[in-house]
Design an enzyme around this catalytic site. Structure first.
Site, PDB file in Angstrom:
ATOM      1  CB  SER A  93      -0.762   0.197   1.120  1.00 20.77           C
ATOM      2  OG  SER A  93      -1.898  -1.012   0.813  1.00 20.77           O
ATOM      3  CG  ASP A 147      -5.480  -6.726   2.531  1.00 18.65           C
ATOM      4  OD1 ASP A 147      -6.647  -6.859   2.236  1.00 18.65           O
ATOM      5  OD2 ASP A 147      -4.720  -5.556   2.122  1.00 18.65           O
ATOM      6  NE  ARG A 192      -8.408 -12.370  -0.520  1.00 22.04           N
ATOM      7  CZ  ARG A 192      -6.976 -11.033  -0.033  1.00 22.04           C
ATOM      8  NH1 ARG A 192      -7.261 -10.585   0.444  1.00 22.04           N
ATOM      9  NH2 ARG A 192      -6.153 -10.851  -1.063  1.00 22.04           N
TER      10      ARG A 192
HETATM   11  C1  S3P Z   1      -5.731  -0.907  -0.091  1.00 19.46           C
HETATM   12  C2  S3P Z   1      -6.153  -1.591   0.823  1.00 19.46           C
HETATM   13  C3  S3P Z   1      -8.025  -2.578   0.390  1.00 19.46           C
HETATM   14  C4  S3P Z   1      -7.051  -3.819   1.031  1.00 19.46           C
HETATM   15  C5  S3P Z   1      -6.066  -3.317  -0.312  1.00 19.46           C
HETATM   16  C6  S3P Z   1      -4.783  -2.219   0.094  1.00 19.46           C
HETATM   17  C7  S3P Z   1      -4.697   0.192  -0.234  1.00 19.46           C
HETATM   18  O1  S3P Z   1      -8.791  -2.405   0.131  1.00 19.46           O
HETATM   19  O2  S3P Z   1      -7.591  -4.573   1.177  1.00 19.46           O
HETATM   20  O3  S3P Z   1      -5.551  -4.498  -0.355  1.00 19.46           O
HETATM   21  O4  S3P Z   1      -3.821  -0.122  -0.584  1.00 19.46           O
HETATM   22  O5  S3P Z   1      -5.635   1.165  -0.229  1.00 19.46           O
HETATM   23  P1  S3P Z   1     -10.231  -1.819   0.342  1.00 19.46           P
HETATM   24  O6  S3P Z   1      -9.870  -0.505   0.208  1.00 19.46           O
HETATM   25  O7  S3P Z   1     -10.764  -2.496  -0.734  1.00 19.46           O
HETATM   26  O8  S3P Z   1     -10.699  -2.241   1.504  1.00 19.46           O
END
Ligand code: S3P
Length: 433
Positions: A24, A316, A347
């Site tokens: 991220s 996650d 999932r």
């Molecule tokens: C992320 C936000 C999450 C996460 C993804 C990465 C991000 O998704 O599941 O792996 O980097 O902002 P969502 O915003 O759909 O919850």
């Protein structure tokens, strides 16, 4: 031909381990570096397919990025220096790239088209399209609310006040990035907290957002300033080893330089409620993000009802957490987690199918799963091409009675290049089948 892992029972996890950089944070560093003025260096950038898809997207948009395998050098083009891509921008498997890039590209003077792989082309995009239209973006997605997304450039965006209907950091970040180009102020209300890396990274690039309770505001930007960034190891990758060391007897493992942002590390609270022995050591800050070493010793776990307020900030980690739950005594109940159905796979169903294959009983509900802890027999699991499902069942193998094989593992490289080697180094008996 896609890769298959085989994990043989036995072994314990020990020593020091460093997992790759945070996915991220890597995306956000690259995105802001591209539209900053001046150069940015990013150390510890995740060399995974998802973040490389973001890098490739910016190259198509005219940004010079040199990547020597660890340090990435970005020559920022400024807020209005991106150029139209001559081809559709293919973001592979990466939901973060698709949603964040859509926000950014909505504010440009040129047209863009975004596409992805089979999984990404089915993931929900209406959640970003609707508020971007409220901001006056000229944007279309498919009738079923998915990619391809087409943006007609040249719309002057307007700031909005928007309450997030789903707890999604990707949606929040999409709107914050569009907000950099929008007249006035864009204010987002989040009723459940989600990861705040975009907010922190904007401050690092000298354009702070403000937070008032659960309202986050960003003003139209005049400029972002290039900088030097160090990215911590990815907590979500560390999660697999946190669980592996907890459930595998005689383990004692130190995971180094892991990002422990409070909006990411709720898995530790969940594991501790189950009885895990986990300590944070040498806590410090790197480029505006909290970092620590994580010390894990094996322990006997007990099933719990997972507190719903922790779900979005551990989202996650559920594939890994559920493996821990399946080794705990008693029953673990997860609720409030319908978002897990729209990740790289469904999932909840993928975990349940894998558990059935290795001899663990589960009940899937609309928004969660009930897991009855027990012994893992071993067996053949399909990861459904979801990186985190593949890695979750890989770590189940050390404590199974028979080998666990996991098929469809190619996408592990989206978030965790070198997973097999690092898992071996930790003491897991894993090989390609
Ligand atoms: C992320 C936000 C999450 C996460 C993804 C990465 C991000 O998704 O599941 O792996 O980097 O902002 P969502 O915003 O759909 O919850």
């Amino acid at each position: 031909m896609t890769s298959t892992y085989q994990v043989n029972p036995g072994g314990a996890l020990s020593g020091n381990l460093t997992v790759p950089g945070d996915k991220s944070i890597s995306h956000r560093a690259l995105i802001l570096a591209a539209i900053a003025e001046g150069n940015t260096t990013i150390q510890g950038f995740l060399q995974g397919e998802d973040t490389l898809a973001t890098a490739e997207a910016f190259r198509k948009l005219g940004v010079r990025i040199d990547n020597d395998g660890d340090i990435v050098h970005v020559e920022g083009v400024g807020l209005n220096g991106l150029q139209q891509s001559s081809q559709p921008i293919d973001l592979g498997n990466s939901g973060t790239s698709a949603r964040l890039m859509t926000g950014l590209l909505s504010g440009q003077s040129f047209d863009s088209e975004l596409i992805g792989d089979e999984s990404l082309m089915t993931r929900p995009m209406q959640r970003i399209v609707e508020p971007l239209r409220l901001m006056h973006a000229n944007i279309q997605c498919s009738d079923s609310g998915t990619l391809p997304i087409r943006i007609s450039g040249g719309s002057q965006l307007k700031g909005i006040n928007y309450e997030l209907p789903v707890a999604s950091a990707q949606l929040k970040s999409c709107l914050l990035l569009a907000g950099l180009y929008a007249d006035g102020t864009t204010t987002i209300t989040e009723n459940e907290s989600t990861r705040d890396h975009t907010e922190r990274m904007l401050a690092t690039f000298a354009h702070p957002v403000t937070r008032d309770g659960n309202k986050i505001s960003v003003k139209k930007a005049e400029k972002l300033i290039g900088t030097e960034i160090i990215i911590p190891a990815d907590f979500s990758s560390a999660a697999f080893f946190i669980v592996a060391a907890t459930i595998t007897p005689d383990s004692d493992l130190l995971l180094k330089n892991v990002g422990v942002n409070p909006t990411r590390k709720a898995m530790l609270d969940i594991m501790k409620l189950m009885g895990a022995d986990i300590e944070l050591e040498d806590e410090r800050e790197l480029s505006g993000e909290p970092v620590a070493n994580i010390h894990i010793k094996s322990s006997q776990l007990e099933g719990i009802d997972i507190p719903e307020e922790l779900v979005p900030i551990a989202i996650d980690e559920f594939p890994a957490i559920l493996i821990a739950a399946a080794r705990a005594s008693g029953v673990t109940r997860l609720t409030g987690a319908a978002e897990l159905r729209v990740k790289e796979s469904d999932r909840l169903q993928a975990m349940s199918d894998g558990f059935t294959a290795i001899g663990i009983q589960t009940d899937v509900t609309d928004d969660g799963i009930i897991v009855s802890g027990g012994e893992f027999n071993g067996g053949s699991v399909n990861s459904y091409a979801d990186h985190r499902i593949a890695m979750a069942f890989a770590i189940s193998g050390t404590v199974a009675k028979q080998p666990v094989t996991i098929s469809n593992c190619d996408n592990v490289t989206t978030s965790f290049p070198g997973f097999v080697d690092i898992a071996k180094q930790a003491g897991i008996n894993i090989n390609y089948a």
